[in-house]
Motif scaffolding. Structure first.
Motif, PDB file in Angstrom:
ATOM      1  N   ILE A 118       0.856  -1.182   0.000  1.00 18.09           N
ATOM      2  CA  ILE A 118       0.000   0.000   0.000  1.00 18.09           C
ATOM      3  C   ILE A 118       0.899   1.242   0.000  1.00 18.09           C
ATOM      4  O   ILE A 118       1.818   1.337   0.810  1.00 18.09           O
ATOM      5  CB  ILE A 118      -0.940   0.001   1.220  1.00 18.09           C
ATOM      6  N   PRO A 119       0.666   2.185  -0.898  1.00 13.12           N
ATOM      7  CA  PRO A 119       1.529   3.384  -0.995  1.00 13.12           C
ATOM      8  C   PRO A 119       1.311   4.346   0.174  1.00 13.12           C
ATOM      9  O   PRO A 119       0.297   5.043   0.229  1.00 13.12           O
ATOM     10  CB  PRO A 119       1.118   4.010  -2.324  1.00 13.12           C
ATOM     11  N   ILE A 120       2.268   4.377   1.085  1.00 12.33           N
ATOM     12  CA  ILE A 120       2.130   5.157   2.316  1.00 12.33           C
ATOM     13  C   ILE A 120       3.392   5.964   2.588  1.00 12.33           C
ATOM     14  O   ILE A 120       4.510   5.498   2.369  1.00 12.33           O
ATOM     15  CB  ILE A 120       1.841   4.224   3.519  1.00 12.33           C
ATOM     16  N   VAL A 121       3.189   7.180   3.083  1.00 15.80           N
ATOM     17  CA  VAL A 121       4.269   8.037   3.583  1.00 15.80           C
ATOM     18  C   VAL A 121       3.934   8.378   5.032  1.00 15.80           C
ATOM     19  O   VAL A 121       2.767   8.604   5.374  1.00 15.80           O
ATOM     20  CB  VAL A 121       4.396   9.332   2.743  1.00 15.80           C
ATOM     21  N   GLY A 122       4.950   8.424   5.906  1.00 21.07           N
ATOM     22  CA  GLY A 122       4.719   8.685   7.322  1.00 21.07           C
ATOM     23  C   GLY A 122       5.230  10.040   7.774  1.00 21.07           C
ATOM     24  O   GLY A 122       6.157  10.605   7.175  1.00 21.07           O
ATOM     25  N   VAL A 123       4.615  10.544   8.835  1.00 20.01           N
ATOM     26  CA  VAL A 123       5.097  11.743   9.527  1.00 20.01           C
ATOM     27  C   VAL A 123       5.163  11.404  11.015  1.00 20.01           C
ATOM     28  O   VAL A 123       4.134  11.084  11.620  1.00 20.01           O
ATOM     29  CB  VAL A 123       4.163  12.952   9.316  1.00 20.01           C
ATOM     30  N   PRO A 124       6.353  11.428  11.630  1.00 25.76           N
ATOM     31  CA  PRO A 124       6.492  11.041  13.039  1.00 25.76           C
ATOM     32  C   PRO A 124       5.907  12.092  13.976  1.00 25.76           C
ATOM     33  O   PRO A 124       6.155  13.283  13.832  1.00 25.76           O
ATOM     34  CB  PRO A 124       8.004  10.918  13.218  1.00 25.76           C
ATOM     35  N   LYS A 306       8.521   5.623   3.313  1.00 25.78           N
ATOM     36  CA  LYS A 306       9.434   6.579   3.931  1.00 25.78           C
ATOM     37  C   LYS A 306       8.678   7.474   4.914  1.00 25.78           C
ATOM     38  O   LYS A 306       7.457   7.567   4.887  1.00 25.78           O
ATOM     39  CB  LYS A 306      10.089   7.465   2.866  1.00 25.78           C
ATOM     40  N   MET A 307       9.437   8.154   5.772  1.00 25.27           N
ATOM     41  CA  MET A 307       8.855   9.166   6.653  1.00 25.27           C
ATOM     42  C   MET A 307       9.763  10.386   6.645  1.00 25.27           C
ATOM     43  O   MET A 307      10.969  10.285   6.379  1.00 25.27           O
ATOM     44  CB  MET A 307       8.688   8.641   8.079  1.00 25.27           C
ATOM     45  N   ALA A 308       9.161  11.534   6.915  1.00 28.66           N
ATOM     46  CA  ALA A 308       9.938  12.770   7.022  1.00 28.66           C
ATOM     47  C   ALA A 308      10.597  12.813   8.391  1.00 28.66           C
ATOM     48  O   ALA A 308       9.958  12.518   9.403  1.00 28.66           O
ATOM     49  CB  ALA A 308       9.018  13.978   6.839  1.00 28.66           C
ATOM     50  N   VAL A 309      11.875  13.171   8.438  1.00 31.10           N
ATOM     51  CA  VAL A 309      12.595  13.240   9.712  1.00 31.10           C
ATOM     52  C   VAL A 309      13.442  14.506   9.751  1.00 31.10           C
ATOM     53  O   VAL A 309      13.798  15.071   8.712  1.00 31.10           O
ATOM     54  CB  VAL A 309      13.507  12.009   9.936  1.00 31.10           C
ATOM     55  N   LEU A 310      13.763  14.936  10.968  1.00 29.67           N
ATOM     56  CA  LEU A 310      14.661  16.071  11.161  1.00 29.67           C
ATOM     57  C   LEU A 310      16.029  15.543  11.565  1.00 29.67           C
ATOM     58  O   LEU A 310      16.158  14.815  12.549  1.00 29.67           O
ATOM     59  CB  LEU A 310      14.121  17.001  12.253  1.00 29.67           C
ATOM     60  N   ARG A 311      17.054  15.920  10.806  1.00 27.78           N
ATOM     61  CA  ARG A 311      18.439  15.575  11.134  1.00 27.78           C
ATOM     62  C   ARG A 311      19.242  16.864  11.139  1.00 27.78           C
ATOM     63  O   ARG A 311      19.448  17.470  10.077  1.00 27.78           O
ATOM     64  CB  ARG A 311      19.022  14.609  10.108  1.00 27.78           C
TER      65      ARG A 311
END
Length: 344
Positions: A118-124, A306-311
């Motif tokens: 299933i096409p999914i993108v995450g946001v923590p 994938k998910m968006a992350v802060l580095r």
């Protein structure tokens, strides 16, 4: 593209800011059509939706909570849940789904993508700041500020009455909020889930302060903190319907023990869900907006899973698998190397 959005797990300051950013860039830049699912995965299973537009999200940037509603639960809780998710996305013509949530929600999202394509993108998302893969989660800064404001106010009443104030903050598995608010608020001691506490050592520290003429003390304790086995009797654990331990009350046990062992008057303050609600700080509004923009960009990159992350200062993409089954615990350099020098 036509993109679905949902918020899962506990509410958190900044959720509406994320949704707003997704919608604003999606609609204005990409020409997308955004669909919001109400009440997390229940909305997907039951096909309860609301059309998301720039106009609909107007004024939501500073608003706490989530306009979509949220709750716990998973498609895997029912035998046909996964097929219902697939059917909903097919019938609504969705090209992808953005899941904004904590460890549980992101684990579900990862499994739906890896096992069922299933096409999914995450946001923590979590005020506890305990998701592996990102330096910070939105909502954490707000929770720390709320806890710090409370500690600041408690100092004066503690000093006026020569009391020990035991402040219980959120933190099921980690003590990020307790540690940061303890440093910022000038606490006497901070107890966190990562390190079982010694009630005798705590009472001895409070007594030493008393001997130096400092009668007022602030003890900050994360709700998931536990004593060294056998040193303090705790209440039996109770589980909720999701199998999670119902937390809240450790501060009361600590305050009672302090009173009995030292003779000092100890009072309890449980901040509870006050930390979750209300207006997000400027930092969390900015971070939420950046996460939302990154999420809709990831959809157009077809960066599924994938998910968006802060580095550091940059927003990057990271595999959802990095966060699954893991907990980002308090940095001991912060707790042992910084905080403990000021706890006395």
């Amino acid at each position: 593209m036509r993109v679905g959005v949902l918020t899962g797990g506990g509410d958190c300051p900044g959720l509406n800011a994320v949704i707003r950013a997704i919608v604003r860039k999606g609609e204005r830049h990409y020409g997308d059509e955004l669909v919001g699912f109400l009440d997390a995965w229940d909305g997907v299973l039951d096909r309860r939706t609301v059309p998301l537009s720039v106009e609909f999200m107007r004024g939501m940037l500073p608003r706490g909570g989530t306009v979509l509603g949220t709750r716990r639960g998973s498609p895997f809780d029912t035998e046909d849940g996964v097929e219902r998710v697939k059917q909903t996305m097919s019938d609504l013509g969705l090209d992808g789904l953005i899941v904004i949530g904590g460890n549980g929600s992101l684990s579900v999202a990862c499994r739906l993508h890896s096992e069922h394509n299933i096409p999914i993108v995450g946001v923590p998302k979590t005020i506890d700041n305990d998701i592996v893969g990102t330096d910070v989660t939105f909502g954490f800064n707000t929770a720390v500020q709320i806890a710090t404001d409370a500690i600041d106010r408690l100092h004066t009443t503690a000093e006026s009455h020569d009391r020990v104030m035991v402040v219980e903050v959120m933190g099921r598995h980690t003590g990020w909020i307790a540690t940061s608010a303890g440093i910022a608020g000038g606490a006497t001691a901070v107890l966190i889930p990562e390190i079982p506490f010694d009630i005798d050592e705590l009472c001895a520290r409070l007594s030493r302060r008393h001997d130096r003429g400092r009668f007022a003390s602030i003890v900050v304790v994360a709700e998931g903190s536990e004593p060294i086995p056998g040193t303090l009797e705790m209440e039996d654990k109770v589980l909720d319907r999701f199998g999670h331990v119902v937390l809240g009350g450790v501060a009361t046990r600590i305050a009672i023990a302090i009173g009995k062992r030292t003779g000092f008057e100890a009072r309890v303050v449980q901040l509870g869900h006050v930390q979750r609600g209300g207006t997000p700080t400027a930092f969390d509004r900015v971070l939420s907006t950046r996460f939302g923009v990154a999420a809709i960009d990831a959809v157009h990159d077809e960066a599924w899973g994938k998910m968006a992350v802060l580095r550091g200062e940059k927003i990057l993409q990271e595999d959802l698998t990095v966060a699954v089954g893991k907990t980002r615990t308090v940095d001991m350099d912060l707790y042992e190397g910084v905080a403990k020098h000021f706890f006395a």
